[in-house]
Design a protein around this motif. Sequence first.
Motif, PDB file in Angstrom:
ATOM      1  N   THR A 107       0.759  -1.159   0.031  1.00 23.50           N
ATOM      2  CA  THR A 107      -0.020  -0.237  -0.238  1.00 23.50           C
ATOM      3  C   THR A 107       0.923   1.637   0.042  1.00 23.50           C
ATOM      4  OG1 THR A 107      -0.425  -0.472   2.217  1.00 23.50           O
ATOM      5  CG2 THR A 107      -2.591  -0.997   1.251  1.00 23.50           C
ATOM      6  N   VAL A 126       3.307   7.567   6.377  1.00 26.81           N
ATOM      7  CA  VAL A 126       3.554   7.303   6.820  1.00 26.81           C
ATOM      8  C   VAL A 126       3.851   5.453   6.567  1.00 26.81           C
ATOM      9  CG1 VAL A 126       1.088   6.664   8.164  1.00 26.81           C
ATOM     10  CG2 VAL A 126       3.438   6.708   9.568  1.00 26.81           C
ATOM     11  N   ILE A 179       4.651   2.243   9.064  1.00 25.53           N
ATOM     12  CA  ILE A 179       4.809   1.552  10.214  1.00 25.53           C
ATOM     13  C   ILE A 179       6.140   0.323   9.912  1.00 25.53           C
ATOM     14  CG2 ILE A 179       4.493   0.442  12.959  1.00 25.53           C
ATOM     15  CD1 ILE A 179       3.274   3.327  12.109  1.00 25.53           C
ATOM     16  N   GLY A 205      -1.476  -2.173  15.070  1.00 29.86           N
ATOM     17  CA  GLY A 205      -2.722  -1.908  15.994  1.00 29.86           C
ATOM     18  C   GLY A 205      -2.394  -1.217  17.332  1.00 29.86           C
ATOM     19  N   ASN A 220      -6.898   0.289   1.484  1.00 28.31           N
ATOM     20  CA  ASN A 220      -6.355   0.249   2.979  1.00 28.31           C
ATOM     21  C   ASN A 220      -6.625   0.668   3.742  1.00 28.31           C
ATOM     22  OD1 ASN A 220      -3.463   0.777   4.713  1.00 28.31           O
ATOM     23  ND2 ASN A 220      -2.433   1.982   3.752  1.00 28.31           N
ATOM     24  N   ASN A 269      -7.950   5.907  10.326  1.00 26.61           N
ATOM     25  CA  ASN A 269      -7.046   6.538  10.604  1.00 26.61           C
ATOM     26  C   ASN A 269      -7.474   7.877  10.197  1.00 26.61           C
ATOM     27  OD1 ASN A 269      -5.523   4.268  12.633  1.00 26.61           O
ATOM     28  ND2 ASN A 269      -3.750   4.275  11.235  1.00 26.61           N
ATOM     29  N   LYS A 285     -10.617   8.631  12.032  1.00 21.70           N
ATOM     30  CA  LYS A 285     -10.589   9.412  13.304  1.00 21.70           C
ATOM     31  C   LYS A 285      -9.812  10.526  13.737  1.00 21.70           C
ATOM     32  CE  LYS A 285     -10.316   5.597  15.347  1.00 21.70           C
ATOM     33  NZ  LYS A 285      -9.332   3.938  15.804  1.00 21.70           N
TER      34      LYS A 285
HETATM   35  C1  LIG Z   1      -1.207   1.790   7.742  1.00 23.04           C
HETATM   36  C2  LIG Z   1      -0.973   1.559   8.808  1.00 23.04           C
HETATM   37  C3  LIG Z   1       0.228   3.215   9.162  1.00 23.04           C
HETATM   38  C4  LIG Z   1      -2.045   1.334   9.817  1.00 23.04           C
HETATM   39  O1  LIG Z   1      -0.872   1.084  10.890  1.00 23.04           O
HETATM   40  P1  LIG Z   1      -1.709   0.960  12.194  1.00 23.04           P
HETATM   41  O2  LIG Z   1      -2.646   2.829  12.504  1.00 23.04           O
HETATM   42  O3  LIG Z   1      -0.874   0.069  13.630  1.00 23.04           O
HETATM   43  O4  LIG Z   1      -3.113   0.110  12.174  1.00 23.04           O
HETATM   44  P2  LIG Z   1      -4.256  -0.961  12.839  1.00 23.04           P
HETATM   45  O5  LIG Z   1      -3.903  -2.005  12.339  1.00 23.04           O
HETATM   46  O6  LIG Z   1      -4.586  -0.446  14.400  1.00 23.04           O
HETATM   47  O7  LIG Z   1      -5.551  -0.418  11.924  1.00 23.04           O
HETATM   48  C5  LIG Z   1      -6.017   1.071  12.365  1.00 23.04           C
HETATM   49  C6  LIG Z   1      -7.753   1.193  12.372  1.00 23.04           C
HETATM   50  O8  LIG Z   1      -8.134   0.324  11.366  1.00 23.04           O
HETATM   51  C7  LIG Z   1      -8.552  -0.896  11.839  1.00 23.04           C
HETATM   52  N1  LIG Z   1      -8.962  -1.255  10.837  1.00 23.04           N
HETATM   53  C8  LIG Z   1      -8.071  -2.285  10.084  1.00 23.04           C
HETATM   54  N2  LIG Z   1      -8.811  -3.060   9.058  1.00 23.04           N
HETATM   55  C9  LIG Z   1      -9.552  -3.096   8.970  1.00 23.04           C
HETATM   56  C10 LIG Z   1     -11.036  -3.802   9.074  1.00 23.04           C
HETATM   57  N3  LIG Z   1     -10.722  -4.242   7.935  1.00 23.04           N
HETATM   58  N4  LIG Z   1     -12.164  -3.786   9.012  1.00 23.04           N
HETATM   59  C11 LIG Z   1     -12.824  -2.278   9.736  1.00 23.04           C
HETATM   60  N5  LIG Z   1     -11.091  -2.068  10.823  1.00 23.04           N
HETATM   61  C12 LIG Z   1     -10.060  -2.468  10.601  1.00 23.04           C
HETATM   62  C13 LIG Z   1      -8.453  -0.619  13.228  1.00 23.04           C
HETATM   63  O9  LIG Z   1      -9.886  -1.669  13.997  1.00 23.04           O
HETATM   64  C14 LIG Z   1      -7.971   0.452  13.335  1.00 23.04           C
HETATM   65  O10 LIG Z   1      -9.054   0.587  14.439  1.00 23.04           O
HETATM   66  P3  LIG Z   1      -9.089   0.382  15.969  1.00 23.04           P
HETATM   67  O11 LIG Z   1      -7.462   1.567  16.628  1.00 23.04           O
HETATM   68  O12 LIG Z   1     -10.419   1.721  16.475  1.00 23.04           O
HETATM   69  O13 LIG Z   1      -9.243  -0.542  16.509  1.00 23.04           O
HETATM   70  C15 LIG Z   1      -0.222   0.171   8.898  1.00 23.04           C
HETATM   71  O14 LIG Z   1      -0.344  -0.700   8.317  1.00 23.04           O
HETATM   72  C16 LIG Z   1       1.060   0.366   7.765  1.00 23.04           C
HETATM   73  O15 LIG Z   1       2.194   1.250   8.105  1.00 23.04           O
HETATM   74  N6  LIG Z   1       1.405  -0.286   6.367  1.00 23.04           N
HETATM   75  C17 LIG Z   1       2.330  -0.059   5.631  1.00 23.04           C
HETATM   76  C18 LIG Z   1       2.284   1.310   4.609  1.00 23.04           C
HETATM   77  C19 LIG Z   1       1.004   1.922   4.535  1.00 23.04           C
HETATM   78  O16 LIG Z   1       0.631   1.157   3.687  1.00 23.04           O
HETATM   79  N7  LIG Z   1       1.478   3.263   5.312  1.00 23.04           N
HETATM   80  C20 LIG Z   1      -0.055   4.234   4.668  1.00 23.04           C
HETATM   81  C21 LIG Z   1       0.203   4.573   3.550  1.00 23.04           C
HETATM   82  S1  LIG Z   1      -1.376   5.800   3.509  1.00 23.04           S
END
Ligand SMILES: CC(C)(COP(=O)(O)OP(=O)(O)OC[C@H]1O[C@@H](n2cnc3c(N)ncnc32)[C@H](O)[C@@H]1OP(=O)(O)O)[C@@H](O)C(=O)NCCC(=O)NCCS
Length: 182
Positions: free
Chosen positions: A42, A98, A100, A107, A139, A145, A148
């Motif tokens: 992503t 971003v 992670i 999470g 994504n 995020n 929120k």
């Molecule tokens: C995208 C990224 C930064 C998110 O990390 P994170 O915030 O730790 O992700 P989380 O697993 O906590 O998910 C964030 C929220 O989405 C929700 N969520 C994730 N997948 C979901 C799904 N399929 N259905 C419903 N909710 C979902 C989670 O529950 C969480 O919400 P909550 O805090 O209320 O529980 C991380 O996955 C990453 O670095 N990915 C690779 C690079 C990337 O994609 N960067 C972003 C580019 S825009």
Amino acid sequence: MTGTSEPTPRLETAHYVLRPLTLQDATPRYLGWLHDAEITRTLEVDGPNQTLQTIRDYIASHDGTQKFLFGIFTKDGLHIGTHSFRWHPEERYATVGVMIGDRDHWGRAVPLETRARILEWAFGELGCDRVQAGCFSVNTPAIYNFRKQKWRLTGITKGFAVIDGRNADMLHFAINRNDWHA
Ligand SMILES: CC(C)(COP(=O)(O)OP(=O)(O)OC[C@H]1O[C@@H](n2cnc3c(N)ncnc32)[C@H](O)[C@@H]1OP(=O)(O)O)[C@@H](O)C(=O)NCCC(=O)NCCS
């Protein structure tokens, strides 16, 4: 960015420290994130072709005045991800992205906590009026995020990329100073 003094700005949150990356931060651990297909799936990065040298080049391409590459570190110094930040002073807006990389830290709301600090810095210290970002329509965590954190969906570029063999749109989000302070 070389030298021995710690690069600035250093931005701290309850659980993390953000500071611009230096060439010493181009480690095999960081490279491993870019070779992890689930992480780069992503992102707009050519993961398999990354090397320690391409990471160094990428770090060096950030001048620390308009282009920043922040490392996200735990308080005990573990590097777990990055925030890119591009400042456009004339138009008073910035773009952010971003990653992670340390999946043990997915999470745990790391993007929300650390990006909030970057927004404080951008709106409070840089004089930024608007911050923009984009993510692919597949994504879900990134979209959650943005929602929120009260970002607004400002546009959709249809069929921006092919992910897992299917067309994915690019979703454009933005947050302005008033939204943030509301
Ligand atoms: C995208 C990224 C930064 C998110 O990390 P994170 O915030 O730790 O992700 P989380 O697993 O906590 O998910 C964030 C929220 O989405 C929700 N969520 C994730 N997948 C979901 C799904 N399929 N259905 C419903 N909710 C979902 C989670 O529950 C969480 O919400 P909550 O805090 O209320 O529980 C991380 O996955 C990453 O670095 N990915 C690779 C690079 C990337 O994609 N960067 C972003 C580019 S825009």
